[in-house]
Write an enzyme that holds these catalytic residues in place. Structure first.
Site, PDB file in Angstrom:
ATOM      1  N   LYS A 119       0.825  -1.207   0.000  1.00  0.00           N
ATOM      2  CA  LYS A 119       0.000   0.000   0.000  1.00  0.00           C
ATOM      3  C   LYS A 119       0.865   1.265   0.000  1.00  0.00           C
ATOM      4  O   LYS A 119       0.464   2.292  -0.535  1.00  0.00           O
ATOM      5  CB  LYS A 119      -0.911   0.034   1.233  1.00  0.00           C
ATOM      6  CG  LYS A 119      -1.803  -1.187   1.449  1.00  0.00           C
ATOM      7  CD  LYS A 119      -2.970  -1.214   0.510  1.00  0.00           C
ATOM      8  CE  LYS A 119      -4.052  -2.227   0.884  1.00  0.00           C
ATOM      9  NZ  LYS A 119      -3.642  -3.637   0.847  1.00  0.00           N
TER      10      LYS A 119
HETATM   11  C1  LIG Z   1      -4.288  -4.754   0.384  1.00  0.00           C
HETATM   12  C2  LIG Z   1      -3.520  -6.013   0.350  1.00  0.00           C
HETATM   13  C3  LIG Z   1      -3.782  -7.016  -0.623  1.00  0.00           C
HETATM   14  C4  LIG Z   1      -4.908  -6.893  -1.618  1.00  0.00           C
HETATM   15  O1  LIG Z   1      -4.675  -5.889  -2.594  1.00  0.00           O
HETATM   16  P1  LIG Z   1      -5.867  -5.339  -3.483  1.00  0.00           P
HETATM   17  O2  LIG Z   1      -5.303  -4.194  -4.233  1.00  0.00           O
HETATM   18  O3  LIG Z   1      -6.943  -4.916  -2.532  1.00  0.00           O
HETATM   19  O4  LIG Z   1      -6.320  -6.456  -4.385  1.00  0.00           O
HETATM   20  C5  LIG Z   1      -2.978  -8.147  -0.636  1.00  0.00           C
HETATM   21  N1  LIG Z   1      -1.992  -8.310   0.278  1.00  0.00           N
HETATM   22  C6  LIG Z   1      -1.704  -7.376   1.218  1.00  0.00           C
HETATM   23  C7  LIG Z   1      -0.628  -7.632   2.187  1.00  0.00           C
HETATM   24  C8  LIG Z   1      -2.462  -6.205   1.290  1.00  0.00           C
HETATM   25  O5  LIG Z   1      -2.184  -5.288   2.247  1.00  0.00           O
END
Ligand SMILES: *Cc1c(COP(=O)(O)O)cnc(C)c1O
Length: 482
Positions: A119
């Site tokens: 993120k």
């Molecule tokens: C947010 C997240 C995901 C999922 O990603 P999306 O963009 O919502 O599909 C997968 N793994 C981790 C560790 C995350 O923080």
């Protein structure tokens, strides 16, 4: 001519990138999308291959945000993507796990940023974009959001030094890992508000939606969002598919134009949507593998054409919690492309969804369009996750987090050497140490700095599930324009 944005559900104009920066949602309930995906020639793409990450990011983001000058974007990306913050000059380095002849398997490390989840790749830039725009307009912003763990933390670390921005982040009391709690709640900045709710993530999300539905309150309090439908986040994530591609062809001795497959641990479909956008622009991506966990709504769609989101009560609590999502908001943007970017068709499908709780695409021309997009899918589960963590540790002497393990597990089903498979690493194992302990029977090594973080006092405010009370709290603590 600046790039314009429209809603997925009607041709209504939403303005340019900076107009939609704070809000991904259209008034008709649809999502903001660019009126057309920029198309890049192979010469253009190849000319980017030697660029450092911040320069590459400026170029890619500019294709979607040409109302921000390239010069400005260079400054903002240089601030967002530093080796200091991401622990590596490449920002998103590629690590080869396995060479030919067995397979060509690699990890693209996306989780070396301040909160150890991918993120940060988008949120660090979002912080710069918000700050720049607020300065231009002499405004302040109050970010309201809900988190099940990674998003809230990432947003708070991106905004903590931004004086014109405050953050109100709701989180479900007692549902996050010890480490996630310590990371978020130990922040002491007075304009970061961690609000805990006795309930689930969905309860928190519902409160955010209820506050956002009060448009008068929202505009008078200058409330913005950073949730996964934010288009700027999607755009920022397109960048690492480019660097992932370039690094993979270098690492495996391939030529430009040879396909590279990617595997993406998926929840809200934001990450893999960014891959789809990169491929649509002309990057030679082969397969885009969507990896789900036990919450396999998306896998069901790609196998059968039936899309049937589940209610939050039917969503399993798993050991890869950031993928515990049964209604992937960004999926709408992908289906928009499948139906030939026809807003009427898209609106029809989403109206079916609200009436019948599902729609079917099998037999529809849109179904055959999936092949061209390269998306395929598979699902993982607890035992497979643990087994993969063990195997990767035994064979490659490397610890991977449970989400990345889901990706690696599903990727195996789609290996097709000599085409490389790049698995996206979406978090570091230290964030989910309980599951690693269960898999490997050994603790995750933890730096002194992180141990100290876990000892720091935590600062939260408990709020009841009362929308009016939440509004009152925001009224009292919101930043107002100077
Ligand atoms: C947010 C997240 C995901 C999922 O990603 P999306 O963009 O919502 O599909 C997968 N793994 C981790 C560790 C995350 O923080």
């Amino acid at each position: 001519m600046t790039m314009q944005y429209v809603s997925t559900r009607s041709p209504s104009a939403m303005g340019s990138f900076t107009d939609i920066l704070l809000e991904g949602l259209a008034h008709d309930g649809g999502l903001a999308v660019p009126v057309a995906i920029p198309q890049w020639s192979s010469e253009t793409i190849q000319s980017l291959s030697g660029l450092a990450y911040p320069e590459l990011a400026a170029k890619v983001v500019h294709a979607f945000a040409d109302d921000l000058g390239l010069e400005t974007l260079h400054i903002l990306t240089a601030r967002a993507y530093t080796a200091e913050k991401f622990g590596h000059p490449a920002i998103a380095p590629l690590t080869v796990l396995q060479e030919a002849p067995h397979s060509r398997l690699a990890l693209l490390e996306l989780s070396n940023g301040p909160t150890m989840a991918f993120k940060d790749m988008a949120m660090q830039l979002l912080g710069q974009l918000f700050e720049y725009q607020l300065k231009q307009k002499g405004q302040t912003l109050n970010i309201l959001g809900a988190t099940s763990g990674d998003t809230g933390s990432s947003a708070e670390y991106a905004m903590r030094d931004k004086r014109a921005i405050s953050v109100f982040m709701l989180s479900p009391e007692g549902r996050m890992s010890q480490f996630q709690k310590a990371q978020m709640y130990s922040l002491q900045e007075p304009h970061i508000h961690n609000l805990t709710v006795k309930g689930s993530f969905d309860d928190c999300q519902d409160m955010v939606k209820a506050v956002s539905a009060d448009l008068a309150f929202k505009s008078s309090m200058r409330i913005g969002t950073v949730n996964s439908i934010n288009w700027a986040r999607i755009t920022a994530q397109v960048v690492y598919y480019f660097t992932g591609y370039f690094q993979a062809i270098n690492a495996f001795g391939l030529r430009y134009g040879d396909p590279v497959d990617f595997c993406v641990p998926s929840g809200n479909f934001g990450n893999v949507l960014s891959g789809h956008v990169a491929k649509s622009m002309g990057l030679p991506v082969g397969q885009l593998v969507v990896a789900t966990n036990e919450n396999n709504v998306l896998d069901e769609f790609f196998r059968t054409g039936r899309y049937r989101p589940r209610k939050s009560a039917e969503t399993f609590v798993t050991s890869s919690p950031s993928m515990d999502i049964s209604k992937a908001s960004n999926f709408e943007r992908y289906v928009f492309d499948l139906v030939g970017r026809d807003p009427q068709r898209l609106a029809g499908l989403w109206s079916d969804l609200s009436i019948h709780g599902e729609f079917h695409l099998a037999g529809d021309p849109a179904w055959s369009a999936i092949g061209r997009t390269g998306l395929v899918s598979g699902a993982s589960h607890h035992a497979a996750r643990l087994e993969t963590i063990r195997k990767v540790h035994d064979r490659f002497n490397r610890m991977v987090d449970p989400h990345t393990a889901d990706g690696l597990f599903v990727a195996q089903q789609f290996l097709r050497p000599p085409v490389p498979m790049v698995c996206l690493e979406t978090a570091l194992p230290v964030k989910f140490e309980q599951t690693i302990l269960e898999a490997l029977d050994m603790p995750v090594p933890k730096s002194e700095e992180l141990q100290a973080m876990e000892q720091r006092p935590q600062r939260t405010v408990a709020v009841s599930q009362d929308v009016e009370a939440l509004k009152e709290f925001i009224r009292q603590h919101a930043l107002v324009a100077s």
